[in-house]
Scaffold this motif. Structure first.
Motif, mmCIF file in Angstrom:
data_model
loop_
_atom_site.group_PDB
_atom_site.id
_atom_site.type_symbol
_atom_site.label_atom_id
_atom_site.label_comp_id
_atom_site.label_asym_id
_atom_site.label_seq_id
_atom_site.Cartn_x
_atom_site.Cartn_y
_atom_site.Cartn_z
ATOM 1 N N GLU A 94 0.616 -1.195 0.365
ATOM 2 C CA GLU A 94 -0.357 0.088 -0.086
ATOM 3 C C GLU A 94 0.523 0.906 -0.064
ATOM 4 O OE1 GLU A 94 -3.743 1.167 2.247
ATOM 5 O OE2 GLU A 94 -2.180 0.530 3.611
ATOM 6 N N GLU A 95 0.841 2.376 -0.655
ATOM 7 C CA GLU A 95 1.489 3.243 -0.697
ATOM 8 C C GLU A 95 0.686 4.636 -0.973
ATOM 9 O OE1 GLU A 95 4.219 4.276 -4.203
ATOM 10 O OE2 GLU A 95 3.586 1.911 -4.301
ATOM 11 N N LYS A 96 0.654 5.985 0.348
ATOM 12 C CA LYS A 96 -0.277 6.518 0.605
ATOM 13 C C LYS A 96 1.017 8.097 0.941
ATOM 14 C CE LYS A 96 -3.352 3.754 3.662
ATOM 15 N NZ LYS A 96 -3.470 4.013 5.204
ATOM 16 N N ARG A 97 0.161 9.435 0.371
ATOM 17 C CA ARG A 97 1.110 10.027 0.859
ATOM 18 C C ARG A 97 2.301 10.222 1.502
ATOM 19 N NH1 ARG A 97 -0.351 15.570 2.839
ATOM 20 N NH2 ARG A 97 1.201 17.373 1.081
ATOM 21 N N LYS A 98 1.828 10.236 2.916
ATOM 22 C CA LYS A 98 3.060 9.922 4.306
ATOM 23 C C LYS A 98 3.630 8.364 4.446
ATOM 24 C CE LYS A 98 1.364 14.741 5.281
ATOM 25 N NZ LYS A 98 0.768 15.446 6.582
ATOM 26 N N GLU A 99 2.530 7.772 3.898
ATOM 27 C CA GLU A 99 3.433 6.486 4.971
ATOM 28 C C GLU A 99 3.351 4.792 2.861
ATOM 29 O OE1 GLU A 99 0.136 3.817 6.071
ATOM 30 O OE2 GLU A 99 0.440 5.780 7.516
ATOM 31 N N VAL A 100 4.703 4.133 3.028
ATOM 32 C CA VAL A 100 4.260 3.637 2.155
ATOM 33 C C VAL A 100 4.117 1.445 3.373
ATOM 34 C CG1 VAL A 100 6.727 2.742 2.057
ATOM 35 C CG2 VAL A 100 4.943 2.426 0.471
ATOM 36 N N GLY A 101 3.456 0.659 3.512
ATOM 37 C CA GLY A 101 3.372 -0.184 3.967
ATOM 38 C C GLY A 101 4.120 -1.447 3.087
ATOM 39 N N LEU A 102 4.627 -2.418 3.794
ATOM 40 C CA LEU A 102 5.594 -3.537 2.946
ATOM 41 C C LEU A 102 5.208 -4.856 3.675
ATOM 42 C CD1 LEU A 102 8.554 -1.550 2.368
ATOM 43 C CD2 LEU A 102 7.301 -1.406 0.523
ATOM 44 N N GLU A 103 5.372 -6.095 3.634
ATOM 45 C CA GLU A 103 5.103 -6.914 3.365
ATOM 46 C C GLU A 103 6.769 -7.933 2.768
ATOM 47 O OE1 GLU A 103 1.440 -9.763 3.124
ATOM 48 O OE2 GLU A 103 2.888 -10.549 1.785
ATOM 49 N N LEU A 104 7.093 -8.501 4.226
ATOM 50 C CA LEU A 104 8.117 -9.640 4.115
ATOM 51 C C LEU A 104 8.486 -10.527 4.527
ATOM 52 C CD1 LEU A 104 11.379 -9.188 3.445
ATOM 53 C CD2 LEU A 104 11.962 -9.122 5.660
ATOM 54 N N SER A 105 8.774 -11.625 2.947
ATOM 55 C CA SER A 105 8.086 -12.779 3.320
ATOM 56 C C SER A 105 8.886 -13.799 3.048
ATOM 57 C CB SER A 105 6.475 -13.268 3.138
ATOM 58 O OG SER A 105 6.504 -13.336 0.919
ATOM 59 N N GLY A 106 8.541 -15.135 2.969
ATOM 60 C CA GLY A 106 9.799 -15.783 3.058
ATOM 61 C C GLY A 106 10.573 -17.084 3.760
ATOM 62 N N GLU A 107 10.868 -18.440 3.270
ATOM 63 C CA GLU A 107 10.632 -19.549 3.984
ATOM 64 C C GLU A 107 11.823 -18.477 5.587
ATOM 65 O OE1 GLU A 107 14.087 -23.179 4.068
ATOM 66 O OE2 GLU A 107 14.150 -22.018 1.610
ATOM 67 N N TRP A 108 13.016 -18.379 5.557
ATOM 68 C CA TRP A 108 13.784 -17.346 6.475
ATOM 69 C C TRP A 108 12.743 -17.053 7.233
ATOM 70 C CZ3 TRP A 108 19.397 -16.401 5.905
ATOM 71 C CH2 TRP A 108 19.867 -17.529 4.946
ATOM 72 N N ILE A 109 12.141 -16.481 6.979
ATOM 73 C CA ILE A 109 10.907 -15.337 7.995
ATOM 74 C C ILE A 109 10.224 -16.596 8.357
ATOM 75 C CG2 ILE A 109 9.262 -13.562 7.923
ATOM 76 C CD1 ILE A 109 12.072 -12.575 6.559
ATOM 77 N N THR A 110 9.589 -17.038 7.840
ATOM 78 C CA THR A 110 8.634 -18.548 8.562
ATOM 79 C C THR A 110 9.205 -18.847 9.518
ATOM 80 O OG1 THR A 110 7.067 -18.189 6.233
ATOM 81 C CG2 THR A 110 6.378 -19.796 8.006
ATOM 82 N N HIS A 111 10.715 -18.911 8.757
ATOM 83 C CA HIS A 111 11.260 -20.543 10.269
ATOM 84 C C HIS A 111 11.330 -19.481 11.366
ATOM 85 C CE1 HIS A 111 14.290 -23.361 11.310
ATOM 86 N NE2 HIS A 111 14.362 -22.013 11.939
ATOM 87 N N ARG A 112 11.915 -17.628 11.550
ATOM 88 C CA ARG A 112 12.244 -17.792 12.606
ATOM 89 C C ARG A 112 10.711 -16.861 13.310
ATOM 90 N NH1 ARG A 112 14.565 -12.509 11.323
ATOM 91 N NH2 ARG A 112 15.770 -11.581 13.414
#
Length: 154
Positions: free
Chosen positions: A78-96
């Protein structure tokens, strides 16, 4: 990008890969032990320092950096005027997230905050929101267009 990056072990790239176990030893055991209760704050500032060392000029480069560093798959949600939302995923993320209740992604948050700060030339701050059930991390990076950065960071 720099030759310091380690490629994903599933590619045909001849460079060596990093094992999940080796990464955990450094990131979740050694650093946590050395930094103690201040680990999240120190890792956030370390992420900012890394971003200054590896300046990236747009979000596509940031996404590529995360892939090359094996930090995970980063997607703009999601992108807005004063912020952005990001999602991080992957095998290492799930494992941690599954393994450690106290996993922190403040290194990545600091890195993202600093990259957006340099790109937008305003003070930026990142917040992490772990989603343990989905095995993903959401980041919100906010900035104030009325708070420009003054000069170079040291």
């Amino acid at each position: 990008m720099s030759e310091l990056f380690v490629s994903n072990k599933y590619t045909t790239d001849p460079r060596p890969s990093v094992s999940l176990f080796g990464y955990e030893l450094i990131r979740d055991v050694l650093l946590t032990e050395l930094l103690g209760k201040d680990a999240p704050e120190i890792l956030y500032w370390a992420g900012k320092k890394l971003a200054r060392r590896f300046p990236l000029y747009n979000m596509d480069e940031v996404i590529a950096f995360f892939h090359e560093a094996d930090w995970g798959l980063l997607v703009v949600k999601e992108e807005k005027r004063k912020e952005v939302g990001l999602e991080l995923s992957g095998e290492w993320i799930t494992h941690r997230l599954e393994k450690d209740v106290h996993s922190t992604f403040q290194l990545e948050a600091g890195f993202l905050a600093q990259q957006l700060e340099m790109q937008k030339k305003v003070v930026a701050e990142a917040f992490e929101h772990p989603r343990k059930r989905s095995g993903k991390i959401l980041f919100t990076i906010k900035w104030d267009i009325k708070d420009p950065i003054n000069g170079e960071h040291k």
